[in-house]
Design a protein around this motif. Sequence first.
Motif, mmCIF file in Angstrom:
data_model
loop_
_atom_site.group_PDB
_atom_site.id
_atom_site.type_symbol
_atom_site.label_atom_id
_atom_site.label_comp_id
_atom_site.label_asym_id
_atom_site.label_seq_id
_atom_site.Cartn_x
_atom_site.Cartn_y
_atom_site.Cartn_z
ATOM 1 N N PRO A 218 0.836 -1.210 0.000
ATOM 2 C CA PRO A 218 0.000 0.000 0.000
ATOM 3 C C PRO A 218 0.870 1.259 0.000
ATOM 4 C CG PRO A 218 -0.603 -1.474 1.794
ATOM 5 C CD PRO A 218 0.663 -1.983 1.216
ATOM 6 N N ILE A 219 0.318 2.324 -0.532
ATOM 7 C CA ILE A 219 1.010 3.610 -0.539
ATOM 8 C C ILE A 219 0.491 4.420 0.643
ATOM 9 C CG2 ILE A 219 1.382 5.753 -1.819
ATOM 10 C CD1 ILE A 219 0.963 4.073 -4.384
ATOM 11 N N VAL A 220 1.420 4.937 1.457
ATOM 12 C CA VAL A 220 1.055 5.727 2.625
ATOM 13 C C VAL A 220 0.941 7.191 2.206
ATOM 14 C CG1 VAL A 220 1.743 6.414 4.953
ATOM 15 C CG2 VAL A 220 2.237 4.112 4.139
ATOM 16 N N ALA A 221 -0.195 7.808 2.530
ATOM 17 C CA ALA A 221 -0.432 9.212 2.193
ATOM 18 C C ALA A 221 0.491 10.116 3.009
ATOM 19 C CB ALA A 221 -1.882 9.570 2.445
ATOM 20 N N GLU A 222 0.738 11.309 2.484
ATOM 21 C CA GLU A 222 1.637 12.266 3.134
ATOM 22 C C GLU A 222 1.171 12.623 4.547
ATOM 23 O OE1 GLU A 222 4.899 15.156 2.828
ATOM 24 O OE2 GLU A 222 4.166 13.976 1.155
ATOM 25 N N ASP A 223 -0.121 12.883 4.739
ATOM 26 C CA ASP A 223 -0.609 13.242 6.066
ATOM 27 C C ASP A 223 -0.532 12.067 7.036
ATOM 28 O OD1 ASP A 223 -2.585 12.017 4.554
ATOM 29 O OD2 ASP A 223 -4.225 12.971 5.640
ATOM 30 N N LYS A 224 -0.719 10.846 6.540
ATOM 31 C CA LYS A 224 -0.576 9.654 7.379
ATOM 32 C C LYS A 224 0.884 9.484 7.792
ATOM 33 C CE LYS A 224 -2.016 5.906 9.340
ATOM 34 N NZ LYS A 224 -2.843 5.977 10.543
ATOM 35 N N TRP A 225 1.800 9.748 6.862
ATOM 36 C CA TRP A 225 3.222 9.629 7.163
ATOM 37 C C TRP A 225 3.626 10.634 8.246
ATOM 38 C CZ3 TRP A 225 6.606 6.175 7.277
ATOM 39 C CH2 TRP A 225 7.953 6.472 7.387
ATOM 40 N N THR A 226 3.066 11.850 8.189
ATOM 41 C CA THR A 226 3.338 12.862 9.215
ATOM 42 C C THR A 226 2.832 12.378 10.573
ATOM 43 O OG1 THR A 226 3.129 14.587 7.543
ATOM 44 C CG2 THR A 226 2.976 15.279 9.846
ATOM 45 N N GLU A 227 1.652 11.779 10.592
ATOM 46 C CA GLU A 227 1.085 11.239 11.830
ATOM 47 C C GLU A 227 1.950 10.105 12.388
ATOM 48 O OE1 GLU A 227 -2.764 8.553 12.980
ATOM 49 O OE2 GLU A 227 -3.073 10.154 11.515
ATOM 50 N N ILE A 228 2.452 9.251 11.504
ATOM 51 C CA ILE A 228 3.331 8.143 11.922
ATOM 52 C C ILE A 228 4.598 8.690 12.583
ATOM 53 C CG2 ILE A 228 4.841 6.307 11.043
ATOM 54 C CD1 ILE A 228 2.618 5.668 8.989
ATOM 55 N N GLN A 229 5.218 9.691 11.950
ATOM 56 C CA GLN A 229 6.435 10.276 12.503
ATOM 57 C C GLN A 229 6.190 10.912 13.864
ATOM 58 O OE1 GLN A 229 7.448 12.806 9.187
ATOM 59 N NE2 GLN A 229 9.009 11.376 8.477
ATOM 60 N N TYR A 230 5.066 11.596 14.020
ATOM 61 C CA TYR A 230 4.721 12.212 15.305
ATOM 62 C C TYR A 230 4.537 11.137 16.379
ATOM 63 C CZ TYR A 230 2.169 14.758 18.871
ATOM 64 O OH TYR A 230 1.770 15.294 20.058
ATOM 65 N N THR A 231 3.845 10.057 16.041
ATOM 66 C CA THR A 231 3.604 8.965 16.992
ATOM 67 C C THR A 231 4.923 8.315 17.400
ATOM 68 O OG1 THR A 231 1.459 8.576 15.955
ATOM 69 C CG2 THR A 231 2.297 6.850 17.390
ATOM 70 N N ILE A 232 5.822 8.131 16.446
ATOM 71 C CA ILE A 232 7.135 7.540 16.749
ATOM 72 C C ILE A 232 7.917 8.432 17.709
ATOM 73 C CG2 ILE A 232 9.399 6.985 15.768
ATOM 74 C CD1 ILE A 232 7.905 5.935 13.286
ATOM 75 N N GLN A 233 7.944 9.734 17.435
ATOM 76 C CA GLN A 233 8.677 10.656 18.308
ATOM 77 C C GLN A 233 8.091 10.673 19.722
ATOM 78 O OE1 GLN A 233 11.556 12.050 17.680
ATOM 79 N NE2 GLN A 233 11.495 11.109 15.658
ATOM 80 N N GLU A 234 6.765 10.644 19.811
ATOM 81 C CA GLU A 234 6.111 10.620 21.119
ATOM 82 C C GLU A 234 6.420 9.324 21.870
ATOM 83 O OE1 GLU A 234 1.622 10.993 23.025
ATOM 84 O OE2 GLU A 234 1.910 11.164 20.872
ATOM 85 N N ALA A 235 6.409 8.200 21.156
ATOM 86 C CA ALA A 235 6.710 6.909 21.783
ATOM 87 C C ALA A 235 8.160 6.857 22.257
ATOM 88 C CB ALA A 235 6.432 5.781 20.797
ATOM 89 N N LEU A 236 9.070 7.420 21.478
ATOM 90 C CA LEU A 236 10.475 7.469 21.892
ATOM 91 C C LEU A 236 10.655 8.346 23.126
ATOM 92 C CD1 LEU A 236 12.461 7.718 18.538
ATOM 93 C CD2 LEU A 236 12.796 6.031 20.332
ATOM 94 N N GLN A 237 10.020 9.494 23.133
ATOM 95 C CA GLN A 237 10.181 10.451 24.223
ATOM 96 C C GLN A 237 9.627 9.921 25.548
ATOM 97 O OE1 GLN A 237 8.461 14.251 23.382
ATOM 98 N NE2 GLN A 237 9.204 15.187 25.269
ATOM 99 N N PHE A 238 8.460 9.274 25.497
ATOM 100 C CA PHE A 238 7.806 8.828 26.727
ATOM 101 C C PHE A 238 7.912 7.316 26.952
ATOM 102 C CE2 PHE A 238 5.529 12.746 25.528
ATOM 103 C CZ PHE A 238 5.872 13.513 26.632
ATOM 104 N N ASN A 239 8.700 6.633 26.126
ATOM 105 C CA ASN A 239 8.923 5.188 26.245
ATOM 106 C C ASN A 239 7.598 4.408 26.266
ATOM 107 O OD1 ASN A 239 10.657 3.013 26.299
ATOM 108 N ND2 ASN A 239 10.667 2.901 28.534
ATOM 109 N N LYS A 240 6.718 4.750 25.331
ATOM 110 C CA LYS A 240 5.408 4.100 25.240
ATOM 111 C C LYS A 240 5.484 2.855 24.363
ATOM 112 C CE LYS A 240 2.394 8.128 25.646
ATOM 113 N NZ LYS A 240 1.352 8.886 24.934
#
Length: 108
Positions: A39-61
Amino acid sequence: MNKLSIGSNLLWESSRMMLPEHVEVLMEHDRRRDEVEKPIVAEDKWTEIQYTIQEALQFNKEVTVTFYANRRIKHASGTILKINNDRLDLDVADGIDWIKMEDLLDVE
């Protein structure tokens, strides 16, 4: 009840006499049944993925990652250890999974 009765398995009635070549074709069909195109990931979905990754890294979720591998869509749950060389290192129950960033489809 005979093989022509309603409800009988007429299609596979002779399966006891299948040639090895036929068995191989049926097994190959079963293997390919779950395969999908990437599947092709849309640009806005990719932005959401990156934000979720950064949040998970920061708070060890703990996160659930959906990714594409071997012509199938797979899921893995764990904590993100780090991102390096365009790869996500995910600490799962049985070790560490390395997932290519280009194969990511979703992170929850």
